[in-house]
Design a protein around this motif. Structure first.
Motif, mmCIF file in Angstrom:
data_model
loop_
_atom_site.group_PDB
_atom_site.id
_atom_site.type_symbol
_atom_site.label_atom_id
_atom_site.label_comp_id
_atom_site.label_asym_id
_atom_site.label_seq_id
_atom_site.Cartn_x
_atom_site.Cartn_y
_atom_site.Cartn_z
ATOM 1 N N GLU A 63 -53.128 -10.478 1.299
ATOM 2 C CA GLU A 63 -54.419 -10.995 1.764
ATOM 3 C C GLU A 63 -55.558 -9.998 1.572
ATOM 4 O O GLU A 63 -56.707 -10.404 1.384
ATOM 5 N N SER A 64 -55.252 -8.700 1.589
ATOM 6 C CA SER A 64 -56.323 -7.708 1.447
ATOM 7 C C SER A 64 -56.507 -7.231 0.012
ATOM 8 O O SER A 64 -57.636 -7.049 -0.449
ATOM 9 N N GLU A 65 -55.415 -7.054 -0.732
ATOM 10 C CA GLU A 65 -55.488 -6.429 -2.048
ATOM 11 C C GLU A 65 -55.405 -7.414 -3.217
ATOM 12 O O GLU A 65 -55.766 -7.065 -4.339
ATOM 13 N N ILE A 66 -54.933 -8.624 -2.968
ATOM 14 C CA ILE A 66 -54.647 -9.544 -4.082
ATOM 15 C C ILE A 66 -55.436 -10.840 -3.998
ATOM 16 O O ILE A 66 -56.188 -11.184 -4.921
ATOM 17 N N GLU A 67 -55.284 -11.569 -2.918
ATOM 18 C CA GLU A 67 -55.844 -12.922 -2.840
ATOM 19 C C GLU A 67 -57.347 -13.004 -3.123
ATOM 20 O O GLU A 67 -57.796 -13.905 -3.838
ATOM 21 N N PRO A 68 -58.159 -12.058 -2.629
ATOM 22 C CA PRO A 68 -59.604 -12.174 -2.907
ATOM 23 C C PRO A 68 -59.971 -12.034 -4.383
ATOM 24 O O PRO A 68 -61.064 -12.431 -4.786
ATOM 25 N N TYR A 69 -59.071 -11.495 -5.188
ATOM 26 C CA TYR A 69 -59.405 -11.179 -6.579
ATOM 27 C C TYR A 69 -58.635 -12.013 -7.600
ATOM 28 O O TYR A 69 -58.836 -11.850 -8.801
ATOM 29 N N VAL A 70 -57.749 -12.876 -7.129
ATOM 30 C CA VAL A 70 -56.867 -13.616 -8.040
ATOM 31 C C VAL A 70 -57.652 -14.430 -9.059
ATOM 32 O O VAL A 70 -57.307 -14.459 -10.250
ATOM 33 N N THR A 71 -58.716 -15.090 -8.617
ATOM 34 C CA THR A 71 -59.478 -15.945 -9.540
ATOM 35 C C THR A 71 -60.066 -15.141 -10.693
ATOM 36 O O THR A 71 -59.967 -15.544 -11.851
ATOM 37 N N GLU A 72 -60.660 -13.989 -10.398
ATOM 38 C CA GLU A 72 -61.252 -13.200 -11.485
ATOM 39 C C GLU A 72 -60.179 -12.596 -12.381
ATOM 40 O O GLU A 72 -60.363 -12.473 -13.596
ATOM 41 N N TRP A 73 -59.017 -12.238 -11.816
ATOM 42 C CA TRP A 73 -57.920 -11.745 -12.653
ATOM 43 C C TRP A 73 -57.398 -12.849 -13.561
ATOM 44 O O TRP A 73 -57.059 -12.605 -14.718
ATOM 45 N N GLU A 74 -57.348 -14.052 -13.020
ATOM 46 C CA GLU A 74 -56.887 -15.192 -13.819
ATOM 47 C C GLU A 74 -57.820 -15.422 -15.005
ATOM 48 O O GLU A 74 -57.376 -15.634 -16.136
ATOM 49 N N GLU A 75 -59.112 -15.382 -14.743
ATOM 50 C CA GLU A 75 -60.081 -15.600 -15.818
ATOM 51 C C GLU A 75 -60.024 -14.459 -16.843
ATOM 52 O O GLU A 75 -60.198 -14.686 -18.042
ATOM 53 N N ALA A 76 -59.757 -13.246 -16.368
ATOM 54 C CA ALA A 76 -59.644 -12.090 -17.270
ATOM 55 C C ALA A 76 -58.298 -12.056 -17.985
ATOM 56 O O ALA A 76 -58.107 -11.296 -18.928
ATOM 57 N N LYS A 77 -57.341 -12.885 -17.508
ATOM 58 C CA LYS A 77 -55.986 -12.982 -18.070
ATOM 59 C C LYS A 77 -55.229 -11.663 -17.986
ATOM 60 O O LYS A 77 -54.406 -11.344 -18.826
ATOM 61 N N LYS A 78 -55.507 -10.911 -16.913
ATOM 62 C CA LYS A 78 -54.827 -9.626 -16.725
ATOM 63 C C LYS A 78 -54.950 -9.192 -15.269
ATOM 64 O O LYS A 78 -56.037 -9.264 -14.693
ATOM 65 N N VAL A 79 -53.847 -8.787 -14.690
ATOM 66 C CA VAL A 79 -53.854 -8.200 -13.351
ATOM 67 C C VAL A 79 -53.986 -6.688 -13.524
ATOM 68 O O VAL A 79 -53.284 -6.099 -14.358
ATOM 69 N N PRO A 80 -54.856 -6.023 -12.771
ATOM 70 C CA PRO A 80 -55.031 -4.572 -12.937
ATOM 71 C C PRO A 80 -53.709 -3.819 -12.790
ATOM 72 O O PRO A 80 -52.869 -4.162 -11.945
ATOM 73 N N ASP A 81 -53.537 -2.791 -13.591
ATOM 74 C CA ASP A 81 -52.284 -2.038 -13.594
ATOM 75 C C ASP A 81 -51.979 -1.402 -12.239
ATOM 76 O O ASP A 81 -50.809 -1.205 -11.898
ATOM 77 N N HIS A 82 -53.031 -1.092 -11.470
ATOM 78 C CA HIS A 82 -52.768 -0.414 -10.197
ATOM 79 C C HIS A 82 -52.057 -1.326 -9.200
ATOM 80 O O HIS A 82 -51.375 -0.837 -8.293
ATOM 81 N N ILE A 83 -52.168 -2.640 -9.363
ATOM 82 C CA ILE A 83 -51.450 -3.559 -8.477
ATOM 83 C C ILE A 83 -49.957 -3.501 -8.771
ATOM 84 O O ILE A 83 -49.120 -3.464 -7.860
ATOM 85 N N TYR A 84 -49.609 -3.474 -10.065
ATOM 86 C CA TYR A 84 -48.193 -3.341 -10.433
ATOM 87 C C TYR A 84 -47.651 -1.989 -9.962
ATOM 88 O O TYR A 84 -46.523 -1.901 -9.459
ATOM 89 N N LYS A 85 -48.467 -0.952 -10.096
ATOM 90 C CA LYS A 85 -48.060 0.369 -9.614
ATOM 91 C C LYS A 85 -47.807 0.342 -8.114
ATOM 92 O O LYS A 85 -46.846 0.951 -7.616
ATOM 93 N N GLN A 86 -48.638 -0.388 -7.370
ATOM 94 C CA GLN A 86 -48.423 -0.515 -5.926
ATOM 95 C C GLN A 86 -47.095 -1.199 -5.618
ATOM 96 O O GLN A 86 -46.432 -0.869 -4.632
ATOM 97 N N MET A 87 -46.697 -2.156 -6.463
ATOM 98 C CA MET A 87 -45.392 -2.794 -6.282
ATOM 99 C C MET A 87 -44.278 -1.743 -6.290
ATOM 100 O O MET A 87 -43.317 -1.836 -5.509
ATOM 101 N N GLY A 88 -44.404 -0.769 -7.183
ATOM 102 C CA GLY A 88 -43.409 0.297 -7.228
ATOM 103 C C GLY A 88 -43.501 1.219 -6.035
ATOM 104 O O GLY A 88 -42.497 1.520 -5.373
ATOM 105 N N GLU A 89 -44.725 1.656 -5.720
ATOM 106 C CA GLU A 89 -44.917 2.620 -4.634
ATOM 107 C C GLU A 89 -44.563 2.042 -3.268
ATOM 108 O O GLU A 89 -44.156 2.779 -2.365
ATOM 109 N N ARG A 90 -44.713 0.740 -3.110
ATOM 110 C CA ARG A 90 -44.370 0.098 -1.839
ATOM 111 C C ARG A 90 -42.877 -0.227 -1.757
ATOM 112 O O ARG A 90 -42.409 -0.770 -0.751
ATOM 113 N N GLY A 91 -42.135 0.087 -2.819
ATOM 114 C CA GLY A 91 -40.686 -0.115 -2.815
ATOM 115 C C GLY A 91 -40.247 -1.526 -3.147
ATOM 116 O O GLY A 91 -39.049 -1.833 -3.093
ATOM 117 N N TYR A 92 -41.192 -2.395 -3.508
ATOM 118 C CA TYR A 92 -40.842 -3.801 -3.726
ATOM 119 C C TYR A 92 -40.062 -4.018 -5.018
ATOM 120 O O TYR A 92 -39.142 -4.838 -5.057
#
Length: 542
Positions: free
Chosen positions: A153-182
């Protein structure tokens, strides 16, 4: 403590140099925001000092509010009621004692209900979120749910529409997936603590189970974007498990830590231009060099999720004769050379990085063989169960999002003198959506439990047919709910963004779930063929 204002206070700030508005009884100072407003300054200035809720919701969805709320909200109206905390169960269940061996209480003792969570719209979340008892979930699952939901809700949902239009999710979000242990928790195996320094904050590695894994995927899917989910989980979730399960120890230890940290990316490369669900007829060729030290790979792969960003390709290749007994699986590294990737434009899942891959004389060390030569079909088939369950989790949550959005909109929108929810035909649509969601989800819980309590070989034998059937069930449920939600929203679900933005986006993603991982028709046929064959071994009587 948040400031409170009267309607008169807000009304006095009605000029361009001091511009306040009200949205849902919250007060926003838009004075410095005017130049950024996509609709221009004039529309804001016309609403200066007024309640702009109706106009806001006509053009925007809640993601926009979440994105700007923190920087623009200055308080609330003094008439706004403070939301009461969730009401605890009327009679908290007594603390359970461990049942003695052979005791009937092992069956009859009810599980304790966890505290209600979320907006409590019936059927918009699983029943165990809403105060119902479940034998599968405990406090660690509730803690993980809260952790992931806050992040989304804080890091992803507010930006999903613009990422969709850009056809790319910022790399730092994927990096957070690793750092958060997910990432380490999404492999369908015990949490691989020895392969990563990162840990999930709310769940110790030794307590991690398949229901925790399900929760991570489910909560990320609430962002209502197949492209986002596939960007973060797609290639990794289907490309990394075969490496972890079948790769040589030296290969796993060299490559997997970088992937789990979110620094490197991996994908699964099976589908070809002329072979999709018909896996046994793949033609991408891997020939052993005369010295027996390398495979030379030539061929093409198509519709490969995350392929444009991948450092590693878990690749199905033909090392032997025709049919399933000639297939092997190789881990191909981009740095081997000869790997070319081209991004594909597709109907949906825009930010997933769908790719056309060409291998030209790629020299792959024999140490990169996953499993045994010419026995790759087993590796591929065992991996399909994990892939299909991931698709099921996403589809059911997407169906819930469609349903929840429709329920909330039906309580706001008025037609023919009354709210949509007051029309029986609308309630009937919602009821049909809810019954399919709940039946699909309860089947999913059962399958997850079976996977948790069986070893992988038993699960592949017994559950392959059921998982194939559930995959078809969940994709048809998703498609049904997307269509019915679109009918309830009307034209708002046909334009990108705005109140119906989630429905429009998800409707585009429907085909990306109905076809990949085994198309619905093939899944339904497989579910019957495999289940009948397995139960014949069990002694089925006809």
């Amino acid at each position: 403590m948040s400031q409170t204002f009267s309607q008169g206070d807000v009304a006095s700030h009605n000029k361009a140099d001091s511009l306040w508005v009200i949205i849902d009884e919250d007060v926003y100072d838009l004075t410095k925001f005017q130049d950024e407003h996509p609709g221009g300054k004039k529309i804001l200035q016309r609403l200066a000092g007024k309640d702009a809720s109706k106009q806001f919701w006509k053009y925007h969805n809640e993601g926009v509010l979440k994105k700007y709320k923190g920087q623009l909200q200055i308080g609330s109206l003094n008439t706004k009621k403070v939301a009461a905390p969730p009401t605890p169960p009327a009679t908290p269940p007594a603390k359970q004692e461990a049942p003695k061996a052979g005791s009937s209480t092992a069956v009859t003792k009810p599980a304790a209900a966890l505290d209600p969570y979320g907006d409590l719209v019936p059927f918009a979340d699983p029943a165990w979120y809403q105060g119902y008892r479940s034998p599968y979930f405990n406090e660690t699952h509730a803690a993980l749910r809260e952790e992931v939901r806050q992040w989304v809700e804080s890091e992803i949902e507010p930006y999903v529409t613009e990422w969709e239009e850009a056809k790319k999710v910022p790399d730092h979000i994927y990096k957070q997936m690793g750092e958060r242990g997910y990432l380490a928790g999404l492999l369908g195996v015990l949490y691989p603590a020895s392969l990563t320094q990162y840990r999930v904050k709310s769940v110790p590695p030794e307590k991690w189970d398949l229901f925790h894994e399900m929760l991570v995927t489910d909560e990320i899917s609430r962002a209502a974007s197949g492209g986002l989910v596939w960007n973060l989980l797609g290639g990794f979730g289907i490309g990394c498990p075969p490496l972890v399960k079948y790769g040589k120890k030296s290969l796993v230890e060299r490559i997997v830590p970088g992937i789990l940290a979110g620094d490197k990316r991996i994908c699964l490369a099976i589908t070809e231009p002329d072979a999709g669900s018909d896996v046994a007829n793949l033609t991408c060729e891997a020939k052993l060099t005369p010295d027996g030290k390398h495979y030379i790979v030539n061929g093409e792969k198509k519709w490969i999720t995350n392929g444009v960003w991948a450092d590693y390709f878990t690749t199905a290749v033909r090392t032997g004769g025709p049919g399933m007994n000639g297939l092997s699986v190789l881990l191909i590294e981009r740095e081997h050379g000869g790997v070319k990737t081209r991004k594909m434009d597709c109907q949906g899942v825009w930010s997933s990085g769908t790719t056309y891959v060409t291998f030209e004389d790629v020299k792959v060390p024999v140490e990169n063989l996953l499993g045994k030569e010419n026995q790759g079909f087993k590796v591929i088939m065992m991996n399909f169960n994990h892939e299909r369950i991931g698709i099921v989790i996403q589809c059911i949550r997407f169906a819930r999002v469609c349903y929840e959005e429709a329920v909330k909109y039906a309580h706001k929108r008025r037609t023919f003198g009354k709210r949509l929810i007051d029309h029986p035909v609308i309630r009937l649509k919602l009821a049909h959506m809810a019954r399919q969601i709940e039946s699909s989800y309860n089947w999913l819980e059962n399958i997850i439990y079976q996977c948790q309590t069986m070893d992988e070989t038993e699960a592949m034998l017994k559950l392959g047919g059921a998982i194939a059937g559930l995959k078809a069930q969940s994709t048809t449920t998703f498609e049904y709910c997307a269509r019915e939600a679109s009918q309830i929203f009307g034209g708002l679900s046909y334009s990108r963004g705005g109140q119906g933005g989630k429905i429009e986006r998800l409707y585009r993603d429907v085909r990306a779930y109905a076809i990949p991982g085994g198309s619905e028709e093939i899944m339904l046929d497989l579910s019957m063929r495999q289940s009948l064959r397995v139960h014949e071994l069990f002694g089925m009587k006809l």
